[in-house]
Write a protein that holds these residues in place. Structure first.
Motif, PDB file in Angstrom:
ATOM      1  N   THR A   8      10.134  67.683  63.748  1.00  0.00           N
ATOM      2  CA  THR A   8      10.347  66.916  64.979  1.00  0.00           C
ATOM      3  C   THR A   8       9.390  67.390  66.064  1.00  0.00           C
ATOM      4  OG1 THR A   8      12.036  68.447  65.799  1.00  0.00           O
ATOM      5  CG2 THR A   8      12.791  66.585  64.455  1.00  0.00           C
ATOM      6  N   THR A   9       9.068  66.462  66.972  1.00  0.00           N
ATOM      7  CA  THR A   9       8.249  66.766  68.138  1.00  0.00           C
ATOM      8  C   THR A   9       8.878  66.103  69.354  1.00  0.00           C
ATOM      9  OG1 THR A   9       6.070  66.513  69.173  1.00  0.00           O
ATOM     10  CG2 THR A   9       6.754  64.787  67.641  1.00  0.00           C
ATOM     11  N   LYS A  10       8.692  66.712  70.511  1.00  0.00           N
ATOM     12  CA  LYS A  10       9.224  66.139  71.744  1.00  0.00           C
ATOM     13  C   LYS A  10       8.273  65.101  72.350  1.00  0.00           C
ATOM     14  CE  LYS A  10      11.985  70.211  72.946  1.00  0.00           C
ATOM     15  NZ  LYS A  10      12.236  71.265  73.961  1.00  0.00           N
ATOM     16  N   MET A  11       7.065  65.009  71.792  1.00  0.00           N
ATOM     17  CA  MET A  11       6.077  64.075  72.340  1.00  0.00           C
ATOM     18  C   MET A  11       6.439  62.627  72.023  1.00  0.00           C
ATOM     19  SD  MET A  11       2.269  65.689  71.940  1.00  0.00           S
ATOM     20  CE  MET A  11       2.474  66.585  70.411  1.00  0.00           C
ATOM     21  N   PRO A  12       5.992  61.675  72.869  1.00  0.00           N
ATOM     22  CA  PRO A  12       6.170  60.257  72.554  1.00  0.00           C
ATOM     23  C   PRO A  12       5.412  59.888  71.284  1.00  0.00           C
ATOM     24  CG  PRO A  12       5.581  60.564  74.865  1.00  0.00           C
ATOM     25  CD  PRO A  12       5.401  61.885  74.198  1.00  0.00           C
ATOM     26  N   THR A  13       5.857  58.845  70.619  1.00  0.00           N
ATOM     27  CA  THR A  13       5.299  58.472  69.321  1.00  0.00           C
ATOM     28  C   THR A  13       3.808  58.161  69.386  1.00  0.00           C
ATOM     29  OG1 THR A  13       7.456  57.463  68.881  1.00  0.00           O
ATOM     30  CG2 THR A  13       5.696  57.022  67.305  1.00  0.00           C
ATOM     31  N   THR A  14       3.409  57.296  70.319  1.00  0.00           N
ATOM     32  CA  THR A  14       2.012  56.889  70.401  1.00  0.00           C
ATOM     33  C   THR A  14       1.108  58.063  70.744  1.00  0.00           C
ATOM     34  OG1 THR A  14       2.697  54.682  71.126  1.00  0.00           O
ATOM     35  CG2 THR A  14       0.393  55.281  71.468  1.00  0.00           C
ATOM     36  N   ARG A  15       1.552  58.882  71.680  1.00  0.00           N
ATOM     37  CA  ARG A  15       0.760  60.048  72.079  1.00  0.00           C
ATOM     38  C   ARG A  15       0.566  61.006  70.914  1.00  0.00           C
ATOM     39  NH1 ARG A  15      -3.228  62.486  74.696  1.00  0.00           N
ATOM     40  NH2 ARG A  15      -2.735  64.593  75.408  1.00  0.00           N
ATOM     41  N   PHE A  16       1.646  61.299  70.196  1.00  0.00           N
ATOM     42  CA  PHE A  16       1.550  62.233  69.077  1.00  0.00           C
ATOM     43  C   PHE A  16       0.706  61.649  67.955  1.00  0.00           C
ATOM     44  CE2 PHE A  16       3.073  63.894  65.013  1.00  0.00           C
ATOM     45  CZ  PHE A  16       2.797  65.243  65.197  1.00  0.00           C
ATOM     46  N   SER A  17       0.850  60.352  67.701  1.00  0.00           N
ATOM     47  CA  SER A  17       0.062  59.705  66.652  1.00  0.00           C
ATOM     48  C   SER A  17      -1.429  59.818  66.932  1.00  0.00           C
ATOM     49  CB  SER A  17       0.465  58.233  66.530  1.00  0.00           C
ATOM     50  OG  SER A  17      -0.336  57.577  65.574  1.00  0.00           O
ATOM     51  N   SER A  18      -1.813  59.633  68.198  1.00  0.00           N
ATOM     52  CA  SER A  18      -3.219  59.738  68.572  1.00  0.00           C
ATOM     53  C   SER A  18      -3.746  61.161  68.392  1.00  0.00           C
ATOM     54  CB  SER A  18      -3.387  59.300  70.026  1.00  0.00           C
ATOM     55  OG  SER A  18      -4.730  59.466  70.457  1.00  0.00           O
ATOM     56  N   LEU A  19      -2.968  62.153  68.839  1.00  0.00           N
ATOM     57  CA  LEU A  19      -3.395  63.542  68.721  1.00  0.00           C
ATOM     58  C   LEU A  19      -3.493  63.978  67.261  1.00  0.00           C
ATOM     59  CD1 LEU A  19      -1.298  65.202  71.580  1.00  0.00           C
ATOM     60  CD2 LEU A  19      -3.748  64.732  71.588  1.00  0.00           C
ATOM     61  N   LEU A  20      -2.523  63.580  66.466  1.00  0.00           N
ATOM     62  CA  LEU A  20      -2.518  63.962  65.056  1.00  0.00           C
ATOM     63  C   LEU A  20      -3.681  63.311  64.310  1.00  0.00           C
ATOM     64  CD1 LEU A  20      -1.255  65.423  62.685  1.00  0.00           C
ATOM     65  CD2 LEU A  20       0.331  63.493  62.407  1.00  0.00           C
ATOM     66  N   THR A  21      -3.947  62.045  64.608  1.00  0.00           N
ATOM     67  CA  THR A  21      -5.067  61.350  63.957  1.00  0.00           C
ATOM     68  C   THR A  21      -6.389  62.025  64.279  1.00  0.00           C
ATOM     69  OG1 THR A  21      -3.888  59.226  64.019  1.00  0.00           O
ATOM     70  CG2 THR A  21      -6.279  59.149  63.736  1.00  0.00           C
ATOM     71  N   ASN A  22      -6.597  62.370  65.544  1.00  0.00           N
ATOM     72  CA  ASN A  22      -7.839  63.047  65.936  1.00  0.00           C
ATOM     73  C   ASN A  22      -7.971  64.400  65.228  1.00  0.00           C
ATOM     74  OD1 ASN A  22      -8.516  60.952  67.646  1.00  0.00           O
ATOM     75  ND2 ASN A  22      -7.660  61.930  69.461  1.00  0.00           N
ATOM     76  N   PHE A  23      -6.872  65.129  65.147  1.00  0.00           N
ATOM     77  CA  PHE A  23      -6.886  66.433  64.481  1.00  0.00           C
ATOM     78  C   PHE A  23      -7.229  66.296  63.000  1.00  0.00           C
ATOM     79  CE2 PHE A  23      -4.392  69.536  61.964  1.00  0.00           C
ATOM     80  CZ  PHE A  23      -5.053  70.703  62.348  1.00  0.00           C
ATOM     81  N   LEU A  24      -6.593  65.343  62.326  1.00  0.00           N
ATOM     82  CA  LEU A  24      -6.835  65.164  60.891  1.00  0.00           C
ATOM     83  C   LEU A  24      -8.236  64.643  60.617  1.00  0.00           C
ATOM     84  CD1 LEU A  24      -3.401  63.685  59.703  1.00  0.00           C
ATOM     85  CD2 LEU A  24      -4.260  66.025  59.441  1.00  0.00           C
ATOM     86  N   GLU A  25      -8.729  63.732  61.459  1.00  0.00           N
ATOM     87  CA  GLU A  25     -10.086  63.214  61.266  1.00  0.00           C
ATOM     88  C   GLU A  25     -11.115  64.315  61.415  1.00  0.00           C
ATOM     89  OE1 GLU A  25     -10.606  59.936  63.921  1.00  0.00           O
ATOM     90  OE2 GLU A  25      -9.773  58.477  62.497  1.00  0.00           O
ATOM     91  N   SER A  26     -10.865  65.221  62.349  1.00  0.00           N
ATOM     92  CA  SER A  26     -11.787  66.342  62.543  1.00  0.00           C
ATOM     93  C   SER A  26     -11.765  67.289  61.346  1.00  0.00           C
ATOM     94  CB  SER A  26     -11.425  67.101  63.823  1.00  0.00           C
ATOM     95  OG  SER A  26     -12.221  68.254  63.977  1.00  0.00           O
ATOM     96  N   LYS A  27     -10.562  67.601  60.856  1.00  0.00           N
ATOM     97  CA  LYS A  27     -10.436  68.554  59.760  1.00  0.00           C
ATOM     98  C   LYS A  27     -10.837  67.973  58.407  1.00  0.00           C
ATOM     99  CE  LYS A  27      -8.882  72.127  62.030  1.00  0.00           C
ATOM    100  NZ  LYS A  27      -9.652  73.387  62.090  1.00  0.00           N
ATOM    101  N   LEU A  28     -10.604  66.667  58.212  1.00  0.00           N
ATOM    102  CA  LEU A  28     -10.856  66.042  56.916  1.00  0.00           C
ATOM    103  C   LEU A  28     -12.183  65.300  56.857  1.00  0.00           C
ATOM    104  CD1 LEU A  28      -7.272  64.632  56.239  1.00  0.00           C
ATOM    105  CD2 LEU A  28      -8.285  66.736  55.345  1.00  0.00           C
ATOM    106  N   ALA A  29     -13.008  65.453  57.891  1.00  0.00           N
ATOM    107  CA  ALA A  29     -14.293  64.748  57.939  1.00  0.00           C
ATOM    108  C   ALA A  29     -15.231  65.270  56.847  1.00  0.00           C
ATOM    109  CB  ALA A  29     -14.937  64.940  59.307  1.00  0.00           C
ATOM    110  N   PRO A  30     -16.092  64.380  56.301  1.00  0.00           N
ATOM    111  CA  PRO A  30     -17.108  64.832  55.329  1.00  0.00           C
ATOM    112  C   PRO A  30     -18.005  65.886  55.962  1.00  0.00           C
ATOM    113  CG  PRO A  30     -16.978  62.428  55.387  1.00  0.00           C
ATOM    114  CD  PRO A  30     -16.159  62.932  56.539  1.00  0.00           C
ATOM    115  N   THR A  31     -18.344  66.919  55.204  1.00  0.00           N
ATOM    116  CA  THR A  31     -19.133  68.016  55.758  1.00  0.00           C
ATOM    117  C   THR A  31     -20.331  68.342  54.873  1.00  0.00           C
ATOM    118  OG1 THR A  31     -17.779  69.672  54.626  1.00  0.00           O
ATOM    119  CG2 THR A  31     -17.117  69.053  56.862  1.00  0.00           C
ATOM    120  N   THR A  32     -21.318  68.970  55.484  1.00  0.00           N
ATOM    121  CA  THR A  32     -22.481  69.466  54.755  1.00  0.00           C
ATOM    122  C   THR A  32     -23.041  70.636  55.551  1.00  0.00           C
ATOM    123  OG1 THR A  32     -24.594  68.861  53.730  1.00  0.00           O
ATOM    124  CG2 THR A  32     -24.162  67.959  55.910  1.00  0.00           C
TER     125      THR A  32
END
Length: 311
Positions: A111-135
């Motif tokens: 669970t998180t206390k953050m609003p749904t849209t806000r948390f969804s945006s933060l989580l997406t940015n975090f995952l895109e950064s971590k799961l981005a193709p790398t070289t």
């Protein structure tokens, strides 16, 4: 590509683990977030089970309207073996049916206390950064007037020495020798130094020097978007080098084409100044000021005037 687990997300966003503790090490493979509204209504035909499931007020308010046996069925289907985590926003209470199903399938519920849209945006940015193709690229990355310049070339051509001169002129070092690059979005390449050699610069004859210790924190950056590639190569008298700059060469890194300049190296050339001007000229071109095109247009006008006067 880096691996991200549910535990990483929990620690990053300070989430509260409610149930399914044994599955906290599950891997998250994609950055997409699912809002299982249709699934709450019973439609699981195209259920994206491998995504993080995010439940907000809308989904849970509808869930409360269901019959008891429907609640049990929906939550059991929601907790599939592929589901990395189920997260409930607004700090809302986790339904009992979900707790039972998550413990049976070892699907972490947080669970998180953050609003749904806000948390969804933060989580997406975090995952895109971590799961981005790398070289990784052999070179030096420097922030010059806000332009991320990747300096490449053969070993010993003078990349690190040039970077040192640029740092002395007030620019900031990002990485030397090895530059880790990740593509966080379309046409967006982010470069950084490996942790082992962060802030360090190798100068032949001097050895390893710590840029942050010598020049201060303002002389380094942790990461920078790569906008320009400058390749240094030893001067070849038999090669014709671009003297106007009308044609723009590109270098492909992962799935992105980056503007590339080739600068010949020979004694007497001030590479730091040339690269500095190259970065400034790149900025001007992005702002619509192209000196090479203006010169070409002037030259064409002069030629046209001379041709007209000859008749």
């Amino acid at each position: 590509m880096m691996q991200v687990t549910t535990k990483d997300v929990m620690e990053k966003f300070d989430l509260t683990l409610v149930s399914g503790q044994e599955g906290i090490g599950r891997h998250i493979a994609i950055s997409d977030i699912s809002r299982p509204g249709l699934e709450m209504a019973g439609y699981f035909t195209h259920y994206p089970a491998n995504r993080v499931q995010l439940l907000g007020k809308t989904e849970l308010s509808f869930f409360e309207m269901l019959l008891p046996h429907e609640r049990v069925e929906r939550m059991r289907k929601l907790c599939s073996p592929e589901t990395p985590a189920i997260i409930i926003s607004h700090g809302m209470k986790v339904p009992e049916e979900l707790e039972i199903a998550s413990n049976e399938e070892n699907v972490p519920v947080l669970t998180t206390k953050m609003p749904t849209t806000r948390f969804s945006s933060l989580l997406t940015n975090f995952l895109e950064s971590k799961l981005a193709p790398t070289t990784a690229v052999h070179g030096v990355l420097v922030d010059i007037f806000g332009v991320g310049v990747l300096i490449t070339g053969k070993s010993g051509v003078g990349k690190s020495e040039t970077a040192l001169e640029l740092v002395k002129k007030g620019h900031r070092l990002v990485a030397d020798d090895c530059v880790e690059i990740r593509q966080e979005a379309e046409n967006t390449l982010i470069g950084n130094a490996p942790k082992l050699i962060e802030h360090l610069l190798e100068i032949r004859g001097l050895g390893i020097i710590d840029i942050m210790t010598l020049f201060g924190a303002s002389a380094i950056r942790s990461f920078k978007r790569i906008s320009l590639v400058i390749e240094l190569e030893n001067w070849d008298a038999h090669k014709t080098y671009d003297r106007l700059g009308l044609e723009e060469e590109k270098m492909r890194i992962i799935d992105t084409d980056v503007t590339k300049l080739t600068i010949p190296v020979r004694p007497g050339r001030n590479l730091a100044v040339i690269i500095e001007v190259g970065a400034m000229n790149y900025r001007l071109k992005r702002m619509g000021v192209n000196a090479a095109e203006e010169f070409s247009n002037r030259l064409n006008d002069v030629i046209s005037q001379n041709e007209d006067s000859s008749f």
